[in-house]
Design a protein around this motif. Structure first.
Motif, PDB file in Angstrom:
ATOM      1  N   LEU A  38     -48.820  51.974 -31.788  1.00 27.56           N
ATOM      2  CA  LEU A  38     -48.574  51.499 -30.426  1.00 27.56           C
ATOM      3  C   LEU A  38     -48.490  52.670 -29.457  1.00 27.56           C
ATOM      4  N   ARG A  39     -48.989  52.437 -28.238  1.00 25.87           N
ATOM      5  CA  ARG A  39     -48.867  53.464 -27.214  1.00 25.87           C
ATOM      6  C   ARG A  39     -47.581  53.248 -26.432  1.00 25.87           C
ATOM      7  N   ILE A  40     -46.945  54.362 -26.083  1.00 27.12           N
ATOM      8  CA  ILE A  40     -45.746  54.300 -25.258  1.00 27.12           C
ATOM      9  C   ILE A  40     -46.072  54.938 -23.925  1.00 27.12           C
ATOM     10  N   PRO A  41     -45.873  54.314 -22.808  1.00 27.52           N
ATOM     11  CA  PRO A  41     -45.167  53.047 -22.617  1.00 27.52           C
ATOM     12  C   PRO A  41     -46.078  51.832 -22.514  1.00 27.52           C
ATOM     13  N   GLU A  42     -47.401  52.031 -22.666  1.00 24.86           N
ATOM     14  CA  GLU A  42     -48.300  50.911 -22.411  1.00 24.86           C
ATOM     15  C   GLU A  42     -47.987  49.700 -23.281  1.00 24.86           C
ATOM     16  N   ASP A  43     -47.886  49.939 -24.603  1.00 22.58           N
ATOM     17  CA  ASP A  43     -47.699  48.812 -25.511  1.00 22.58           C
ATOM     18  C   ASP A  43     -46.228  48.557 -25.828  1.00 22.58           C
ATOM     19  N   PHE A  44     -45.456  49.575 -25.683  1.00 19.26           N
ATOM     20  CA  PHE A  44     -44.074  49.465 -26.121  1.00 19.26           C
ATOM     21  C   PHE A  44     -43.195  50.325 -25.206  1.00 19.26           C
ATOM     22  N   GLY A  45     -42.108  49.744 -24.699  1.00 20.37           N
ATOM     23  CA  GLY A  45     -41.217  50.472 -23.808  1.00 20.37           C
ATOM     24  C   GLY A  45     -39.881  50.752 -24.459  1.00 20.37           C
ATOM     25  N   ILE A  46     -39.265  51.826 -24.059  1.00 18.85           N
ATOM     26  CA  ILE A  46     -37.963  52.108 -24.657  1.00 18.85           C
ATOM     27  C   ILE A  46     -37.055  52.880 -23.704  1.00 18.85           C
ATOM     28  N   VAL A  47     -35.799  52.511 -23.732  1.00 20.89           N
ATOM     29  CA  VAL A  47     -34.770  53.233 -22.988  1.00 20.89           C
ATOM     30  C   VAL A  47     -33.629  53.535 -23.944  1.00 20.89           C
ATOM     31  N   GLY A  48     -33.221  54.778 -24.004  1.00 24.99           N
ATOM     32  CA  GLY A  48     -32.105  55.168 -24.857  1.00 24.99           C
ATOM     33  C   GLY A  48     -30.819  55.283 -24.055  1.00 24.99           C
ATOM     34  N   THR A  49     -29.820  55.850 -24.670  1.00 23.70           N
ATOM     35  CA  THR A  49     -28.547  56.022 -23.985  1.00 23.70           C
ATOM     36  C   THR A  49     -27.942  57.366 -24.351  1.00 23.70           C
ATOM     37  N   ALA A  50     -27.477  58.084 -23.374  1.00 27.08           N
ATOM     38  CA  ALA A  50     -26.715  59.337 -23.498  1.00 27.08           C
ATOM     39  C   ALA A  50     -27.400  60.525 -22.833  1.00 27.08           C
ATOM     40  N   ASN A  51     -28.707  60.374 -22.586  1.00 25.41           N
ATOM     41  CA  ASN A  51     -29.425  61.452 -21.911  1.00 25.41           C
ATOM     42  C   ASN A  51     -29.298  62.776 -22.638  1.00 25.41           C
ATOM     43  N   GLU A  52     -29.527  62.737 -23.935  1.00 19.08           N
ATOM     44  CA  GLU A  52     -29.506  63.975 -24.720  1.00 19.08           C
ATOM     45  C   GLU A  52     -30.581  64.920 -24.200  1.00 19.08           C
ATOM     46  N   THR A  53     -30.372  66.216 -24.414  1.00 19.12           N
ATOM     47  CA  THR A  53     -31.309  67.215 -23.912  1.00 19.12           C
ATOM     48  C   THR A  53     -32.755  66.901 -24.288  1.00 19.12           C
ATOM     49  N   PHE A  54     -32.949  66.504 -25.536  1.00 17.00           N
ATOM     50  CA  PHE A  54     -34.322  66.336 -25.998  1.00 17.00           C
ATOM     51  C   PHE A  54     -35.075  65.231 -25.270  1.00 17.00           C
ATOM     52  N   THR A  55     -34.358  64.258 -24.673  1.00 16.23           N
ATOM     53  CA  THR A  55     -35.056  63.113 -24.084  1.00 16.23           C
ATOM     54  C   THR A  55     -36.015  63.546 -22.983  1.00 16.23           C
ATOM     55  N   SER A  56     -35.642  64.549 -22.227  1.00 13.86           N
ATOM     56  CA  SER A  56     -36.520  64.968 -21.143  1.00 13.86           C
ATOM     57  C   SER A  56     -37.565  65.967 -21.633  1.00 13.86           C
ATOM     58  N   LEU A  57     -37.382  66.482 -22.845  1.00 10.60           N
ATOM     59  CA  LEU A  57     -38.304  67.505 -23.335  1.00 10.60           C
ATOM     60  C   LEU A  57     -39.374  66.948 -24.255  1.00 10.60           C
ATOM     61  N   MET A  58     -39.141  65.770 -24.817  1.00  9.72           N
ATOM     62  CA  MET A  58     -40.132  65.217 -25.735  1.00  9.72           C
ATOM     63  C   MET A  58     -41.311  64.627 -24.954  1.00  9.72           C
ATOM     64  N   THR A  59     -42.352  64.284 -25.684  1.00  7.31           N
ATOM     65  CA  THR A  59     -43.538  63.715 -25.046  1.00  7.31           C
ATOM     66  C   THR A  59     -43.909  62.416 -25.746  1.00  7.31           C
ATOM     67  N   PRO A  60     -43.994  61.274 -25.047  1.00  8.59           N
ATOM     68  CA  PRO A  60     -43.641  61.160 -23.627  1.00  8.59           C
ATOM     69  C   PRO A  60     -42.129  61.281 -23.457  1.00  8.59           C
TER      70      PRO A  60
ATOM     71  N   THR B  71     -43.662  68.207 -27.471  1.00  6.75           N
ATOM     72  CA  THR B  71     -45.071  68.148 -27.815  1.00  6.75           C
ATOM     73  C   THR B  71     -45.834  69.165 -26.979  1.00  6.75           C
ATOM     74  N   PRO B  72     -46.529  70.122 -27.560  1.00  3.73           N
ATOM     75  CA  PRO B  72     -46.575  70.322 -29.005  1.00  3.73           C
ATOM     76  C   PRO B  72     -45.238  70.887 -29.514  1.00  3.73           C
ATOM     77  N   SER B  73     -44.945  70.608 -30.746  1.00  3.31           N
ATOM     78  CA  SER B  73     -43.684  71.111 -31.302  1.00  3.31           C
ATOM     79  C   SER B  73     -43.690  72.636 -31.275  1.00  3.31           C
ATOM     80  N   MET B  74     -42.520  73.216 -31.148  1.00  3.01           N
ATOM     81  CA  MET B  74     -42.457  74.659 -30.937  1.00  3.01           C
ATOM     82  C   MET B  74     -42.003  75.399 -32.184  1.00  3.01           C
ATOM     83  N   SER B  75     -42.743  76.402 -32.543  1.00  2.00           N
ATOM     84  CA  SER B  75     -42.330  77.262 -33.649  1.00  2.00           C
ATOM     85  C   SER B  75     -41.079  78.014 -33.247  1.00  2.00           C
ATOM     86  N   SER B  76     -40.210  78.214 -34.201  1.00  2.00           N
ATOM     87  CA  SER B  76     -38.970  78.897 -33.853  1.00  2.00           C
ATOM     88  C   SER B  76     -38.418  79.644 -35.048  1.00  2.00           C
TER      89      SER B  76
END
Lengths: 337, 337
Positions: free
Chosen positions: B259-281, A280-285
Motif C-alpha cells: 500500500l502507498r502512504i498516504p494515497e492508499d492508507f493514512g496514519i496518525v500517531g501520537t507523541a510526536n517522537e523525533t523520528f516522526t518528522s525524519l522518516m519518509t514519508p 529514508t535513505p537510512s543513514m549509516s552510523s
DNA sequence: TTGTAAGCGTTATCAC
DNA sequence: GTGATAACGCTTACAA
C-alpha cells in the motif's frame, strides 16, 4: 514514623541491638535477630536513611551527571549503569547540565553536599580541563568519567575506541568509492572528538586519498546543514560526521543541492540515534555502545579501580553510504583493528 | 570538612548564631551576619545537607518517577519540571521503573526513606489503581501525578486533553477522505489511553463513519506491525494510533502489503517522537506538550494545590495523512474544541 | 551476645 | 540579638 528505639522498647532490648540485628551484624543471636525482624515488619519499620547517612558520613546514592538525558546515548548509559548499581544496592541520582558549566559545577556541589557514594560524569562542553570538577566535588568522592573525559583527572575512565571507529567509518566510505571525504568534527576540546578526527585523518592517509577538510566543530543539525553546503561546494563527495544530527543536516544540505544519496554523496554519522535507521535513505552510523559504557562505569565505581576501559564502537552500514561497488582499490592497511 | 562549629569557634560566637546567620534568620545582627558569611566563605564552608535534612525532617529533593527516561516524552517532562524546581531551590532525583510495578514501589520507598520534599510520577503500566503508591509513599509526602494518572488518588494531576486530541486526529483523517478508520489503542487500564479511544470513537460517530475496530492494546512497534496487517486485511484505509512506535509498525505493515502512504492508507500517531518528522514519508502525530506538563507538575507541587491541570495537545499534520483532497463532506460537529 | 554512651552536623526551643 | 541545650535517628567503639 517508627524508629529502632520503638522496636527496642517493644522487645525489651536496646536500640543498638536492633540496629545490629537489622544491619546484619554477626554479633547478634539468631533468635534475637528473628524477633527483631518480625517486630520490625509488624510495626512497619523502615530505616531512616538520612539519619543513617549522617552517621556513616556517606549515602548509597550514586550521582550520574550528563549533558542531556534525552540523548539516546546518555539515557542508555544511565540504563546500563543503573542495571549494575541497583543490583549492588545503590540508588541513582541523575543530573543534567544542558551542556552548561555552571550547571555542572552546581550538580557536583549538590552531590557532594548530599554525600553521595560516587559520581559518574560525562562533562559538559566548554571546559578545557577538569579543574572545576575536582574543586566542586572534592577529592574524597570516587569519580568515574565516561565518554567525554579529561585525562588529567584522577579516577577511572570509560571511553569508546573513537580513533578506530572513525577510522573504520572513513575507510568504509573510501571502499565505497568516495574520493573526497571531509568531516564534521565536533568540539575540539573533547578528547573523544579529537580522537575521531585523528581516525578520519589517518584513514584518508592510509587509503591514499587527498587530505580532507574539517567543516564543522559542533554536532547540531543546523551547523551540519551549513557545513554540508560548504563541503559540497568545495567538491566533497562524502562526509564522516562525528555526530548523527550534524550528519542529518548534511543530508539535507546534499538534497538542497540536488545530490542523490548515496549515489552522488555518501555520509556516515556517529551515535546510531534511533532516527538513523528510520529515515529514508537510512543513514549509516558509527554506533557507540552506551549501555555497555554505563555498565563499565558502574563496575569501575564498584571495584574502585582506576585506569581506562575501552568500549568498542560498531559501524552500522546503511543506505547513505552503500553504493554497492565495494571493490575499490584501497591500499591494505595494518592499522585497522 | 568545615562545620558551623568551626566558624563559631573562629569568630567567638556559638553554633546557633552561625546557623541563624547562614539560614537568613532575622534574629541576628547585620554585623554578625556579615562576619559569619565572610568567615564561612573564607573557610570554604558548605552546609551538610544530610544533617540539615535529618534535623528538619525533610530534604530539598524532589523525586520524579517515570517509566523510561529515554522516551522523548518523559525526558522533556523532566526538563520542564527541572526548569521550575531548580529555580525554586530544589534538586531533582530521577528514577525509572522500566514499566515494572516492583521497580515503581521500590523507587517510592527509596524516595520516602530519603525524605524527599515531593514526588512527581507517571506510573508504570500494569496497575489497576494507585493503592501501591499510597502504601509505598505514605500520605504525608506531596504527590503529583502526570500523564498516566489514577483519579482515585489524592493530590494534583496534570493530564493532556486526550479525548479532544484523539478526536481531532481522527476527524482530520476523515476530512482527508479516509472512510474506515481503525485504531491502535494502547493500555486500557490507563485513563489517558482510554480517553484517546473514546475520542476516536466519538469522532467516527460525529463524522458519520461506520464504527471502527480496535486492533491493538499496546504501543510498541511489533504489535503495531501485527495489528496493522490485521487492520488492512479487514479493510481499514486508515489508523489512528495512540503511540508513535505502534504507528511506525503499522506503516511497515502497509508497506509490506504494497500500500502507498498516504494515497492508499493514512496514519496518525501520537507523541510526536523525533523520528516522526525524519522518516519518509513523514508521519503525522498528535503532539503532547511534555515540557509544559513538566512545568505544570512542578508548579502544582510548589503551590501545593490539588486539582487537575489540562495541557493541550497539538495535531502535527505531515505526509502520512495528507491526501490534499481536504474537501470531504463531513457533518459539522459541535464537539470539537 | 548485649548494653552503654557518644556523636554525626544541624536546627529549634528555650532562656537571658 | 545571642547562648545553652536538646534532639533528629542512627551507628559504633568500648565495656560488660
Amino acid at each position: 514514623m517508627v524508629t529502632i528505639s520503638d522496636i527496642a522498647a517493644a522487645l525489651g532490648v536496646t536500640p543498638s541491638t536492633v540496629s545490629r540485628a537489622l544491619s546484619g551484624s554477626p554479633r547478634v543471636k539468631e533468635e534475637t535477630r528473628l524477633a527483631v525482624e518480625q517486630m520490625a515488619a509488624e510495626m512497619g519499620y523502615e530505616r531512616n536513611v538520612v539519619a543513617s547517612n549522617l552517621r556513616k558520613g556517606k549515602s548509597d546514592i550514586v550521582g550520574i551527571i550528563v549533558p542531556r538525558i534525552h540523548r539516546n546515548f546518555f539515557s542508555n548509559v544511565i540504563g546500563g549503569a543503573e542495571s549494575i548499581l541497583e543490583a549492588a544496592g545503590y540508588c541513582v541520582l541523575i543530573c543534567q547540565t544542558h551542556e552548561r558549566l555552571e550547571a555542572e559545577v552546581k550538580a557536583l556541589r549538590t552531590l557532594r553536599n548530599n554525600q553521595v557514594a560516587g559520581v559518574l560524569i560525562s562533562h559538559a562542553i566548554g571546559a578545557r580541563d577538569g579543574k572545576h570538577i575536582l574543586e566542586a566535588l572534592g577529592s574524597h568522592i570516587p569519580l568515574v568519567q565516561f565518554d567525554r573525559v579529561f585525562s588529567d583527572l584522577p579516577g577511572a575512565k570509560v571511553v569508546s575506541n573513537n580513533f578506530e571507529g572513525a577510522y573504520a567509518a572513513t575507510r568504509h566510505l573510501a571502499e565505497q568509492g568516495y574520493r573526497h571525504i571531509g568531516t564534521l568534527a565536533g568540539y575540539m576540546n573533547s578528547e573523544a572528538y579529537a580522537a575521531r578526527l585523528e581516525g578520519w585523518r589517518q584513514a584518508l592517509r592510509d587509503c591514499g586519498l587527498p587530505e580532507g577538510e574539517v567543516y564543522a566543530d559542533t554536532i547540531v543539525r543546523e551547523t551540519g546543514f551549513e557545513a554540508g553546503l560548504k563541503a559540497i561546494d568545495a567538491g566533497c563527495d562524502a562526509l564522516y560526521s562525528a555526530g548523527d544530527f550534524s550528519a542529518l543536516g548534511a543530508v539535507e544540505a546534499a538534497r538542497s543541492r540536488g545530490l542523490r544519496i548515496p549515489e552522488d554523496f555518501g555520509i556516515v554519522g556517529t551515535a546510531n540515534e534511533t532516527f538513523t535507521s528510520l529515515m529514508t535513505p537510512s543513514m549509516s552510523s558509527l554506533a557507540l555502545n552506551p549501555f555497555e559504557m554505563g555498565r563499565q562505569a558502574a563496575q569501575a565505581f564498584l571495584e574502585g579501580a582506576d585506569g581506562v576501559r575501552v568500549v568498542p564502537m560498531e559501524l552500522k552500514v546503511r543506505a547513505s553510504s552503500s553504493r554497492n561497488n565495494s571493490e575499490n582499490q584501497i591500499p591494505n592497511n595494518p592499522c585497522l583493528k
